[in-house]
Design a protein around this motif. Sequence first.
Motif, PDB file in Angstrom:
ATOM      1  N   GLU A 171       0.827  -1.203   0.000  1.00  0.00           N
ATOM      2  CA  GLU A 171       0.000   0.000   0.000  1.00  0.00           C
ATOM      3  C   GLU A 171       0.867   1.261   0.000  1.00  0.00           C
ATOM      4  O   GLU A 171       1.876   1.334   0.693  1.00  0.00           O
ATOM      5  CB  GLU A 171      -0.894   0.005   1.249  1.00  0.00           C
ATOM      6  CG  GLU A 171      -1.926  -1.116   1.276  1.00  0.00           C
ATOM      7  CD  GLU A 171      -3.043  -0.870   0.290  1.00  0.00           C
ATOM      8  OE1 GLU A 171      -3.103   0.239  -0.265  1.00  0.00           O
ATOM      9  OE2 GLU A 171      -3.847  -1.789   0.073  1.00  0.00           O
ATOM     10  N   THR A 229       1.985   5.043   1.014  1.00  0.00           N
ATOM     11  CA  THR A 229       1.914   5.774   2.274  1.00  0.00           C
ATOM     12  C   THR A 229       2.323   7.223   2.044  1.00  0.00           C
ATOM     13  O   THR A 229       2.853   7.580   0.990  1.00  0.00           O
ATOM     14  CB  THR A 229       2.855   5.153   3.326  1.00  0.00           C
ATOM     15  OG1 THR A 229       4.204   5.277   2.850  1.00  0.00           O
ATOM     16  CG2 THR A 229       2.540   3.684   3.555  1.00  0.00           C
ATOM     17  N   THR A 230       2.108   8.052   3.068  1.00  0.00           N
ATOM     18  CA  THR A 230       2.509   9.458   2.977  1.00  0.00           C
ATOM     19  C   THR A 230       4.002   9.580   2.716  1.00  0.00           C
ATOM     20  O   THR A 230       4.440  10.332   1.839  1.00  0.00           O
ATOM     21  CB  THR A 230       2.144  10.190   4.283  1.00  0.00           C
ATOM     22  OG1 THR A 230       0.749  10.066   4.512  1.00  0.00           O
ATOM     23  CG2 THR A 230       2.515  11.661   4.193  1.00  0.00           C
ATOM     24  N   ARG A 269       7.830   2.037   7.359  1.00  0.00           N
ATOM     25  CA  ARG A 269       6.971   2.251   8.513  1.00  0.00           C
ATOM     26  C   ARG A 269       5.525   2.055   8.132  1.00  0.00           C
ATOM     27  O   ARG A 269       5.136   2.212   6.986  1.00  0.00           O
ATOM     28  CB  ARG A 269       7.154   3.675   9.057  1.00  0.00           C
ATOM     29  CG  ARG A 269       8.576   3.976   9.483  1.00  0.00           C
ATOM     30  CD  ARG A 269       8.640   5.349  10.112  1.00  0.00           C
ATOM     31  NE  ARG A 269       8.105   6.358   9.188  1.00  0.00           N
ATOM     32  CZ  ARG A 269       7.824   7.587   9.554  1.00  0.00           C
ATOM     33  NH1 ARG A 269       7.981   7.956  10.801  1.00  0.00           N
ATOM     34  NH2 ARG A 269       7.365   8.466   8.689  1.00  0.00           N
ATOM     35  N   ASP A 270       4.746   1.721   9.100  1.00  0.00           N
ATOM     36  CA  ASP A 270       3.323   1.511   8.858  1.00  0.00           C
ATOM     37  C   ASP A 270       2.585   2.835   8.992  1.00  0.00           C
ATOM     38  O   ASP A 270       1.768   3.032   9.877  1.00  0.00           O
ATOM     39  CB  ASP A 270       2.783   0.490   9.871  1.00  0.00           C
ATOM     40  CG  ASP A 270       1.334   0.138   9.584  1.00  0.00           C
ATOM     41  OD1 ASP A 270       0.920   0.294   8.415  1.00  0.00           O
ATOM     42  OD2 ASP A 270       0.650  -0.306  10.527  1.00  0.00           O
ATOM     43  N   ASP A 271       2.862   3.781   8.071  1.00  0.00           N
ATOM     44  CA  ASP A 271       2.277   5.123   8.157  1.00  0.00           C
ATOM     45  C   ASP A 271       1.099   5.248   7.208  1.00  0.00           C
ATOM     46  O   ASP A 271       1.049   6.109   6.360  1.00  0.00           O
ATOM     47  CB  ASP A 271       3.320   6.211   7.863  1.00  0.00           C
ATOM     48  CG  ASP A 271       4.013   5.997   6.521  1.00  0.00           C
ATOM     49  OD1 ASP A 271       3.840   4.920   5.938  1.00  0.00           O
ATOM     50  OD2 ASP A 271       4.697   6.923   6.068  1.00  0.00           O
ATOM     51  N   THR A 272       0.132   4.344   7.346  1.00  0.00           N
ATOM     52  CA  THR A 272      -1.019   4.346   6.451  1.00  0.00           C
ATOM     53  C   THR A 272      -2.115   5.289   6.902  1.00  0.00           C
ATOM     54  O   THR A 272      -3.173   5.329   6.297  1.00  0.00           O
ATOM     55  CB  THR A 272      -1.607   2.925   6.344  1.00  0.00           C
ATOM     56  OG1 THR A 272      -1.985   2.480   7.643  1.00  0.00           O
ATOM     57  CG2 THR A 272      -0.598   1.969   5.736  1.00  0.00           C
ATOM     58  N   SER A 273      -1.911   6.047   7.948  1.00  0.00           N
ATOM     59  CA  SER A 273      -2.920   6.987   8.418  1.00  0.00           C
ATOM     60  C   SER A 273      -2.283   8.350   8.613  1.00  0.00           C
ATOM     61  O   SER A 273      -1.114   8.464   8.968  1.00  0.00           O
ATOM     62  CB  SER A 273      -3.517   6.505   9.747  1.00  0.00           C
ATOM     63  OG  SER A 273      -4.334   7.497  10.302  1.00  0.00           O
ATOM     64  N   SER A 313       7.960   2.230   1.869  1.00  0.00           N
ATOM     65  CA  SER A 313       8.170   2.776   3.196  1.00  0.00           C
ATOM     66  C   SER A 313       8.437   1.661   4.194  1.00  0.00           C
ATOM     67  O   SER A 313       7.834   0.598   4.129  1.00  0.00           O
ATOM     68  CB  SER A 313       6.932   3.574   3.628  1.00  0.00           C
ATOM     69  OG  SER A 313       7.044   3.952   4.968  1.00  0.00           O
ATOM     70  N   TRP A 362      -6.211   8.675   3.982  1.00  0.00           N
ATOM     71  CA  TRP A 362      -5.644   7.330   4.017  1.00  0.00           C
ATOM     72  C   TRP A 362      -6.584   6.332   4.677  1.00  0.00           C
ATOM     73  O   TRP A 362      -6.302   5.136   4.704  1.00  0.00           O
ATOM     74  CB  TRP A 362      -4.308   7.337   4.754  1.00  0.00           C
ATOM     75  CG  TRP A 362      -3.234   8.045   4.010  1.00  0.00           C
ATOM     76  CD1 TRP A 362      -2.505   9.122   4.439  1.00  0.00           C
ATOM     77  CD2 TRP A 362      -2.759   7.768   2.695  1.00  0.00           C
ATOM     78  NE1 TRP A 362      -1.626   9.528   3.471  1.00  0.00           N
ATOM     79  CE2 TRP A 362      -1.756   8.708   2.393  1.00  0.00           C
ATOM     80  CE3 TRP A 362      -3.104   6.814   1.737  1.00  0.00           C
ATOM     81  CZ2 TRP A 362      -1.081   8.717   1.175  1.00  0.00           C
ATOM     82  CZ3 TRP A 362      -2.433   6.820   0.520  1.00  0.00           C
ATOM     83  CH2 TRP A 362      -1.430   7.767   0.264  1.00  0.00           C
ATOM     84  N   ARG A 384     -10.041   6.317  -0.108  1.00  0.00           N
ATOM     85  CA  ARG A 384      -8.614   6.210   0.230  1.00  0.00           C
ATOM     86  C   ARG A 384      -7.733   6.687  -0.930  1.00  0.00           C
ATOM     87  O   ARG A 384      -7.964   6.373  -2.086  1.00  0.00           O
ATOM     88  CB  ARG A 384      -8.286   4.758   0.559  1.00  0.00           C
ATOM     89  CG  ARG A 384      -6.830   4.513   0.904  1.00  0.00           C
ATOM     90  CD  ARG A 384      -6.621   3.048   1.260  1.00  0.00           C
ATOM     91  NE  ARG A 384      -5.212   2.742   1.379  1.00  0.00           N
ATOM     92  CZ  ARG A 384      -4.468   2.988   2.450  1.00  0.00           C
ATOM     93  NH1 ARG A 384      -5.031   3.544   3.506  1.00  0.00           N
ATOM     94  NH2 ARG A 384      -3.193   2.686   2.486  1.00  0.00           N
TER      95      ARG A 384
END
Length: 280
Positions: free
Chosen positions: A2, A4-5, A110-114, A108, A34, A43
């Motif tokens: 996915e 990410t930012t 990191r899990d920066d999906t939000s 990415s 997101w 999304r």
Amino acid sequence: MEPTTGLILRRITQTVLSVSAHKLATIILDGIAWKEGYNGLSRGTAAFTLSALAEKTGVSRQYLTVLLTELEASQLQLSRQKPNGKYAPWLFRFTAFDEADEIEDVASGRDDTSLSSKDYNKTVFSGHININAVSNVFQTCWADLIKAAKTVLPCWNVDTQVIWDRFLAFNRARGNEKVPAGFLLGFMRRWRTAPGATPRPREVPEPQVMLDPRQRELRDQIKAAPSTNRQFHASDLCSKIGMAAYEARVLEVIRQFGCQRFTAMLAVHGRAVLAGEIAR
């Protein structure tokens, strides 16, 4: 994987763009949703009016069009749509990240999906709504969610209390006493103007921003040659005058206007079209 930012931001910094286009891409990225339902958007989508984007970017509406064209033609593949009518905001997304293969190289770690880990920063319609509990929407937790979500929906210009009243009436007519909160968002997405309602007012023309004469000259040259045909224009012009002369013209425009190479190429193509050297 996915997008990410962080992933999109890295791609923006790696893409050859003008300084203003980089800034515009970052502003659009900042508004991307997101989580499904964030600000009422799907999304990976951001919503802005062109006036708001021009103000945030610090450029005129005319030059904003040039920057959007640059982003559309870049590796970011910015797309924009206006599915909710003439007066609704534009919806933007970077389509380069819609395909999984396109994002492997800048994944990415990191899990920066939000956009935020805090729920109060998201307009997510969760839980249930008691239809007969409270008639004043501002005494509920739903008022802020409605106001945030409606900005990009067909009911964007309808009063929050009116939306709530119509939603309650809709469910009472069907004998519903308690419904999932998602029903409210769905009701807003399928909003229809009631028969006999006051027609939507005409859009008030926005004041025109006066352009610097040099900026106006550059804009007019760019408009003469659409960016979607830039590869053909470059090939045709190089065949006619040679690569060395083509590069000299690009460098001349860069020195004259202080613009980036991409913008200079479009201006060179536009000059050639205006001079009859190549076809539009």
